[in-house]
Write a protein that holds these residues in place. Structure first.
Motif, PDB file in Angstrom:
ATOM      1  N   UNK A  46       0.821  -1.214   0.000  1.00 39.80           N
ATOM      2  CA  UNK A  46       0.000   0.000   0.000  1.00 39.80           C
ATOM      3  C   UNK A  46       0.852   1.260   0.000  1.00 39.80           C
ATOM      4  N   UNK A  47       1.948   1.233   0.730  1.00 40.21           N
ATOM      5  CA  UNK A  47       2.847   2.387   0.764  1.00 40.21           C
ATOM      6  C   UNK A  47       3.425   2.657  -0.620  1.00 40.21           C
ATOM      7  N   UNK A  48       3.853   1.603  -1.314  1.00 37.93           N
ATOM      8  CA  UNK A  48       4.399   1.774  -2.657  1.00 37.93           C
ATOM      9  C   UNK A  48       3.358   2.340  -3.612  1.00 37.93           C
ATOM     10  N   UNK A  49       2.134   1.820  -3.545  1.00 40.05           N
ATOM     11  CA  UNK A  49       1.070   2.327  -4.418  1.00 40.05           C
ATOM     12  C   UNK A  49       0.697   3.759  -4.061  1.00 40.05           C
ATOM     13  N   UNK A  50       0.708   4.091  -2.774  1.00 39.29           N
ATOM     14  CA  UNK A  50       0.401   5.456  -2.351  1.00 39.29           C
ATOM     15  C   UNK A  50       1.476   6.425  -2.822  1.00 39.29           C
ATOM     16  N   UNK A  51       2.725   5.999  -2.770  1.00 40.30           N
ATOM     17  CA  UNK A  51       3.810   6.856  -3.255  1.00 40.30           C
ATOM     18  C   UNK A  51       3.704   7.077  -4.760  1.00 40.30           C
ATOM     19  N   UNK A  52       3.292   6.028  -5.475  1.00 42.78           N
ATOM     20  CA  UNK A  52       3.179   6.152  -6.930  1.00 42.78           C
ATOM     21  C   UNK A  52       2.015   7.056  -7.319  1.00 42.78           C
ATOM     22  N   UNK A  53       0.881   6.894  -6.653  1.00 49.80           N
ATOM     23  CA  UNK A  53      -0.302   7.668  -7.032  1.00 49.80           C
ATOM     24  C   UNK A  53      -0.352   9.041  -6.375  1.00 49.80           C
ATOM     25  N   UNK A  54       0.344   9.208  -5.272  1.00 50.98           N
ATOM     26  CA  UNK A  54       0.305  10.469  -4.545  1.00 50.98           C
ATOM     27  C   UNK A  54      -0.929  10.623  -3.676  1.00 50.98           C
ATOM     28  N   UNK A  55      -1.715   9.561  -3.557  1.00 50.98           N
ATOM     29  CA  UNK A  55      -2.930   9.593  -2.745  1.00 50.98           C
ATOM     30  C   UNK A  55      -2.803   8.572  -1.614  1.00 50.98           C
ATOM     31  N   UNK A  56      -3.189   8.979  -0.422  1.00 54.53           N
ATOM     32  CA  UNK A  56      -3.127   8.106   0.740  1.00 54.53           C
ATOM     33  C   UNK A  56      -4.500   7.544   1.081  1.00 54.53           C
ATOM     34  N   UNK A  61      -8.222   3.994   4.061  1.00 51.06           N
ATOM     35  CA  UNK A  61      -9.378   3.108   3.981  1.00 51.06           C
ATOM     36  C   UNK A  61      -9.046   1.719   4.511  1.00 51.06           C
ATOM     37  N   UNK A  62      -7.870   1.224   4.195  1.00 46.27           N
ATOM     38  CA  UNK A  62      -7.457  -0.095   4.685  1.00 46.27           C
ATOM     39  C   UNK A  62      -7.271  -0.098   6.196  1.00 46.27           C
ATOM     40  N   UNK A  63      -6.673   0.965   6.727  1.00 48.62           N
ATOM     41  CA  UNK A  63      -6.489   1.059   8.180  1.00 48.62           C
ATOM     42  C   UNK A  63      -7.838   1.141   8.883  1.00 48.62           C
ATOM     43  N   UNK A  64      -8.748   1.919   8.339  1.00 47.14           N
ATOM     44  CA  UNK A  64     -10.083   2.027   8.931  1.00 47.14           C
ATOM     45  C   UNK A  64     -10.845   0.712   8.861  1.00 47.14           C
ATOM     46  N   UNK A  65     -10.759   0.030   7.716  1.00 44.43           N
ATOM     47  CA  UNK A  65     -11.437  -1.264   7.567  1.00 44.43           C
ATOM     48  C   UNK A  65     -10.836  -2.306   8.501  1.00 44.43           C
ATOM     49  N   UNK A  66      -9.511  -2.302   8.633  1.00 40.89           N
ATOM     50  CA  UNK A  66      -8.856  -3.245   9.544  1.00 40.89           C
ATOM     51  C   UNK A  66      -9.282  -3.021  10.979  1.00 40.89           C
ATOM     52  N   UNK A  67      -9.337  -1.762  11.388  1.00 42.37           N
ATOM     53  CA  UNK A  67      -9.774  -1.438  12.747  1.00 42.37           C
ATOM     54  C   UNK A  67     -11.233  -1.825  12.957  1.00 42.37           C
ATOM     55  N   UNK A  68     -12.078  -1.546  11.972  1.00 38.67           N
ATOM     56  CA  UNK A  68     -13.495  -1.899  12.071  1.00 38.67           C
ATOM     57  C   UNK A  68     -13.684  -3.417  12.175  1.00 38.67           C
ATOM     58  N   UNK A  69     -12.957  -4.162  11.364  1.00 39.78           N
ATOM     59  CA  UNK A  69     -13.058  -5.626  11.425  1.00 39.78           C
ATOM     60  C   UNK A  69     -12.551  -6.161  12.755  1.00 39.78           C
ATOM     61  N   UNK A  70     -11.463  -5.588  13.265  1.00 42.83           N
ATOM     62  CA  UNK A  70     -10.936  -6.017  14.559  1.00 42.83           C
ATOM     63  C   UNK A  70     -11.973  -5.795  15.661  1.00 42.83           C
ATOM     64  N   UNK A  71     -12.574  -4.617  15.683  1.00 41.32           N
ATOM     65  CA  UNK A  71     -13.575  -4.293  16.706  1.00 41.32           C
ATOM     66  C   UNK A  71     -14.832  -5.147  16.525  1.00 41.32           C
ATOM     67  N   UNK A  72     -15.218  -5.414  15.282  1.00 38.15           N
ATOM     68  CA  UNK A  72     -16.426  -6.199  15.023  1.00 38.15           C
ATOM     69  C   UNK A  72     -16.260  -7.662  15.433  1.00 38.15           C
ATOM     70  N   UNK A  73     -15.051  -8.212  15.250  1.00 37.96           N
ATOM     71  CA  UNK A  73     -14.841  -9.631  15.553  1.00 37.96           C
ATOM     72  C   UNK A  73     -14.352  -9.880  16.975  1.00 37.96           C
ATOM     73  N   UNK A  74     -13.950  -8.845  17.683  1.00 37.77           N
ATOM     74  CA  UNK A  74     -13.473  -9.007  19.055  1.00 37.77           C
ATOM     75  C   UNK A  74     -14.526  -9.620  19.989  1.00 37.77           C
ATOM     76  N   UNK A  75     -15.803  -9.234  19.908  1.00 38.17           N
ATOM     77  CA  UNK A  75     -16.799  -9.888  20.773  1.00 38.17           C
ATOM     78  C   UNK A  75     -16.940 -11.391  20.513  1.00 38.17           C
TER      79      UNK A  75
END
Length: 179
Positions: A46-56, A61-75
């Motif tokens: 993701x870092x390489x693609x972000x550096x190439x496109x100039x957009x983070x 979105x991946x960090x937010x989705x990962x956090x959401x999935x972690x919180x959703x599956x923790x129970x």
């Protein structure tokens, strides 16, 4: 050139996901080392693609989705329905596949999870042999290795993304420039 390195990191993640699926199927364990390595491969891509496109955007979105999935599956982990390794693995997957492919991953995860549940509940669907014995053992213990469908869905999604990137690169002439 950064696109090639990002694709290489995705390709390297596939055998690691296959190993995680096999180890989870046979031992019901997902090691922190493997999950951390997947996180590094995914975040690096993701870092390489972000550096190439100039957009983070994809990184966020991946960090937010990962956090959401972690919180959703923790129970589910707290209720002892899935293991802690499964929760960590599913939280890392958005970094591997990026935010744009989360819908593809979700559909594949649903299909593979339903197939896994059907096989565990009906082990006679499998041919006789070691797999049938392992699945019957899992059914007696009441455990379902959820890392297997997570890994299979991630592998299929990564294969789709790699194929899509190669088709896009060949149609735009990028591959011809590399040769």
């Amino acid at each position: 050139m950064l696109l090639v390195e990002a694709l290489l990191l995705k390709v390297l993640a596939i055998p690691l996901l296959a190993r995680i699926a096999w180890v989870d199927f046979t031992t019901q364990k997902i090691s922190n080392r493997d999950v951390l390595l997947l996180l590094c491969l995914g975040a690096g891509g993701l870092l390489l693609l972000s550096l190439q496109s100039g957009s983070w955007w994809d990184m966020g979105l991946s960090a937010g989705a990962g956090l959401l999935l972690f919180v959703a599956f923790l129970p589910f982990w707290a209720l002892r329905k899935i293991g802690a390794g499964d929760v960590k693995l599913i939280a890392v997957v958005p970094f591997l596949i990026s935010g744009g492919a989360l819908a593809v991953f979700s559909v594949l995860l649903l299909v593979f999870a339903l197939a896994t549940a059907a096989i565990v509940k009906n082990p006679f669907l499998l041919p006789a042999g070691a797999f049938r014995l392992i699945v019957q053992h899992l059914d007696r213990k009441g455990m379902v290795p959820f890392g297997v469908p997570i890994s299979l869905a991630a592998i299929c999604t990564l294969a789709f993304l790699i194929y899509k990137s190669l088709i896009l690169a060949s149609s735009s002439g990028i591959l011809n420039q590399l040769n």
